[in-house]
Design a protein around this motif. Structure first.
Motif, mmCIF file in Angstrom:
data_model
loop_
_atom_site.group_PDB
_atom_site.id
_atom_site.type_symbol
_atom_site.label_atom_id
_atom_site.label_comp_id
_atom_site.label_asym_id
_atom_site.label_seq_id
_atom_site.Cartn_x
_atom_site.Cartn_y
_atom_site.Cartn_z
ATOM 1 N N ASP A 58 0.637 -1.256 0.220
ATOM 2 C CA ASP A 58 0.068 -0.017 0.099
ATOM 3 C C ASP A 58 0.770 1.231 0.109
ATOM 4 O O ASP A 58 0.677 2.211 -0.579
ATOM 5 N N TYR A 59 1.899 1.289 0.867
ATOM 6 C CA TYR A 59 3.006 2.447 0.856
ATOM 7 C C TYR A 59 3.339 2.575 -0.526
ATOM 8 O O TYR A 59 3.473 3.693 -0.988
ATOM 9 N N VAL A 60 3.875 1.665 -1.278
ATOM 10 C CA VAL A 60 4.426 1.838 -2.567
ATOM 11 C C VAL A 60 3.114 2.191 -3.639
ATOM 12 O O VAL A 60 3.763 3.362 -4.291
ATOM 13 N N ARG A 61 2.120 1.724 -3.410
ATOM 14 C CA ARG A 61 0.983 2.213 -4.271
ATOM 15 C C ARG A 61 0.769 3.532 -4.095
ATOM 16 O O ARG A 61 0.459 4.334 -5.133
ATOM 17 N N LYS A 62 0.848 4.255 -2.988
ATOM 18 C CA LYS A 62 0.535 5.555 -2.802
ATOM 19 C C LYS A 62 1.779 6.424 -3.488
ATOM 20 O O LYS A 62 1.179 7.455 -3.484
ATOM 21 N N GLY A 63 2.802 5.762 -3.996
ATOM 22 C CA GLY A 63 3.801 6.577 -4.677
ATOM 23 C C GLY A 63 3.214 7.166 -5.944
ATOM 24 O O GLY A 63 3.794 7.598 -6.745
ATOM 25 N N GLN A 64 2.216 6.242 -6.370
ATOM 26 C CA GLN A 64 1.311 6.478 -7.527
ATOM 27 C C GLN A 64 2.302 5.881 -8.838
ATOM 28 O O GLN A 64 2.535 6.628 -9.902
ATOM 29 N N TYR A 65 2.879 4.842 -8.656
ATOM 30 C CA TYR A 65 4.067 4.252 -9.881
ATOM 31 C C TYR A 65 3.195 3.632 -10.761
ATOM 32 O O TYR A 65 2.072 3.359 -10.439
ATOM 33 N N THR A 66 3.505 3.805 -12.057
ATOM 34 C CA THR A 66 2.741 3.210 -13.110
ATOM 35 C C THR A 66 2.929 1.661 -12.842
ATOM 36 O O THR A 66 1.997 0.904 -13.171
ATOM 37 N N TYR A 67 4.201 0.944 -12.583
ATOM 38 C CA TYR A 67 4.338 -0.269 -12.458
ATOM 39 C C TYR A 67 4.972 -0.749 -11.102
ATOM 40 O O TYR A 67 5.786 -0.141 -10.401
ATOM 41 N N VAL A 68 4.370 -2.010 -10.490
ATOM 42 C CA VAL A 68 4.778 -2.277 -9.102
ATOM 43 C C VAL A 68 5.128 -3.656 -9.353
ATOM 44 O O VAL A 68 4.155 -4.575 -9.914
ATOM 45 N N TRP A 69 6.259 -4.191 -8.821
ATOM 46 C CA TRP A 69 7.020 -5.360 -8.993
ATOM 47 C C TRP A 69 7.055 -5.964 -7.733
ATOM 48 O O TRP A 69 7.757 -4.975 -6.795
ATOM 49 N N VAL A 70 7.242 -7.130 -7.427
ATOM 50 C CA VAL A 70 7.708 -7.900 -6.387
ATOM 51 C C VAL A 70 8.561 -8.988 -6.576
ATOM 52 O O VAL A 70 8.230 -9.753 -7.433
ATOM 53 N N PHE A 71 9.909 -9.003 -5.947
ATOM 54 C CA PHE A 71 11.010 -9.861 -6.186
ATOM 55 C C PHE A 71 11.330 -10.597 -4.910
ATOM 56 O O PHE A 71 11.230 -10.095 -3.907
ATOM 57 N N SER A 72 11.483 -11.849 -5.195
ATOM 58 C CA SER A 72 12.011 -12.747 -3.908
ATOM 59 C C SER A 72 12.822 -13.645 -4.511
ATOM 60 O O SER A 72 12.919 -14.015 -5.938
ATOM 61 N N ARG A 73 13.694 -14.283 -3.657
ATOM 62 C CA ARG A 73 14.381 -15.387 -4.061
ATOM 63 C C ARG A 73 13.790 -16.652 -4.561
ATOM 64 O O ARG A 73 12.936 -17.051 -3.929
ATOM 65 N N LYS A 74 14.264 -17.332 -5.429
ATOM 66 C CA LYS A 74 13.693 -18.697 -5.823
ATOM 67 C C LYS A 74 13.727 -19.707 -4.835
ATOM 68 O O LYS A 74 13.038 -20.520 -4.624
ATOM 69 N N ASP A 75 14.876 -19.465 -3.959
ATOM 70 C CA ASP A 75 14.953 -20.419 -2.746
ATOM 71 C C ASP A 75 13.900 -19.924 -1.522
ATOM 72 O O ASP A 75 14.142 -20.685 -0.635
ATOM 73 N N GLY A 76 13.484 -18.801 -1.586
ATOM 74 C CA GLY A 76 12.811 -18.419 -0.563
ATOM 75 C C GLY A 76 13.451 -18.035 0.680
ATOM 76 O O GLY A 76 12.610 -17.756 1.730
ATOM 77 N N LYS A 77 14.690 -17.724 0.685
ATOM 78 C CA LYS A 77 15.513 -17.395 1.439
ATOM 79 C C LYS A 77 15.410 -15.799 1.511
ATOM 80 O O LYS A 77 15.280 -15.249 0.536
ATOM 81 N N PRO A 78 15.858 -15.219 2.533
ATOM 82 C CA PRO A 78 15.735 -13.675 2.385
ATOM 83 C C PRO A 78 16.542 -12.998 1.771
ATOM 84 O O PRO A 78 17.878 -13.786 1.594
ATOM 85 N N LEU A 79 16.447 -12.007 1.271
ATOM 86 C CA LEU A 79 17.310 -11.256 0.252
ATOM 87 C C LEU A 79 18.522 -10.735 1.102
ATOM 88 O O LEU A 79 18.616 -10.359 2.128
ATOM 89 N N ASP A 80 19.948 -10.941 0.193
ATOM 90 C CA ASP A 80 21.159 -10.418 1.011
ATOM 91 C C ASP A 80 21.369 -9.128 0.406
ATOM 92 O O ASP A 80 20.996 -8.754 -0.783
ATOM 93 N N LYS A 81 22.897 -8.806 0.606
ATOM 94 C CA LYS A 81 23.448 -7.603 0.140
ATOM 95 C C LYS A 81 23.525 -7.703 -1.459
ATOM 96 O O LYS A 81 23.536 -6.767 -2.237
ATOM 97 N N ASN A 82 24.002 -9.014 -1.785
ATOM 98 C CA ASN A 82 24.347 -9.181 -3.249
ATOM 99 C C ASN A 82 23.032 -9.199 -4.030
ATOM 100 O O ASN A 82 23.052 -8.903 -5.225
#
Length: 134
Positions: A58-82
């Protein structure tokens, strides 16, 4: 003894007058029962508080962006610095990145169509969900 009687004779009427004055004073309100009770507002259902992913989305949508994407790792682990560096390097058009779900997903807000950029490259490494217009 006479002094005590005179003192009591003066105190008792003064107390009666003070008591009558205090009980009749209600700030101009003639209904003392309603002045002591709290005002009740019409009840309406409280909005459901959003938490976690929904609140972040909801926070990102309130930014009124044209596109909203959600990214996650394929193994389900938390995203790291890399992972974060890879996303920023290969999607420089993204204006707003919001990490959510205990670091397992990141929400991207942009006005650039990532399909015309490196979306296919990002999909090789991450799960990419299009939340545009959802």
């Amino acid at each position: 003894m006479l002094r005590k009687i005179l003192t009591l004779a003066m105190i008792i009427p003064a107390l009666l007058i003070a008591g009558a004055t205090l009980t009749s004073c209600n700030n101009g309100n003639t209904n003392t029962a309603s002045s002591n009770s709290p005002a009740t507002a019409p009840s309406s259902p409280a909005p459901t508080a959003r938490t976690g992913f929904e609140a972040d989305l909801d926070y990102v949508r309130k930014g009124q962006y044209t596109y909203v994407w959600v990214f996650s790792r394929k193994d389900g682990k938390p995203l790291d610095k890399n992972d974060a560096a890879y996303l920023r390097t290969n999607a420089p058009q993204v204006v707003d990145w919001v990490t959510t779900d205990e670091g397992k997903r990141v929400i991207a807000g942009t006005n650039f169509d990532l399909a015309k950029g490196n979306l296919e490259l990002l999909k090789k490494r991450f799960n990419a969900e299009d939340y545009t217009g959802k």
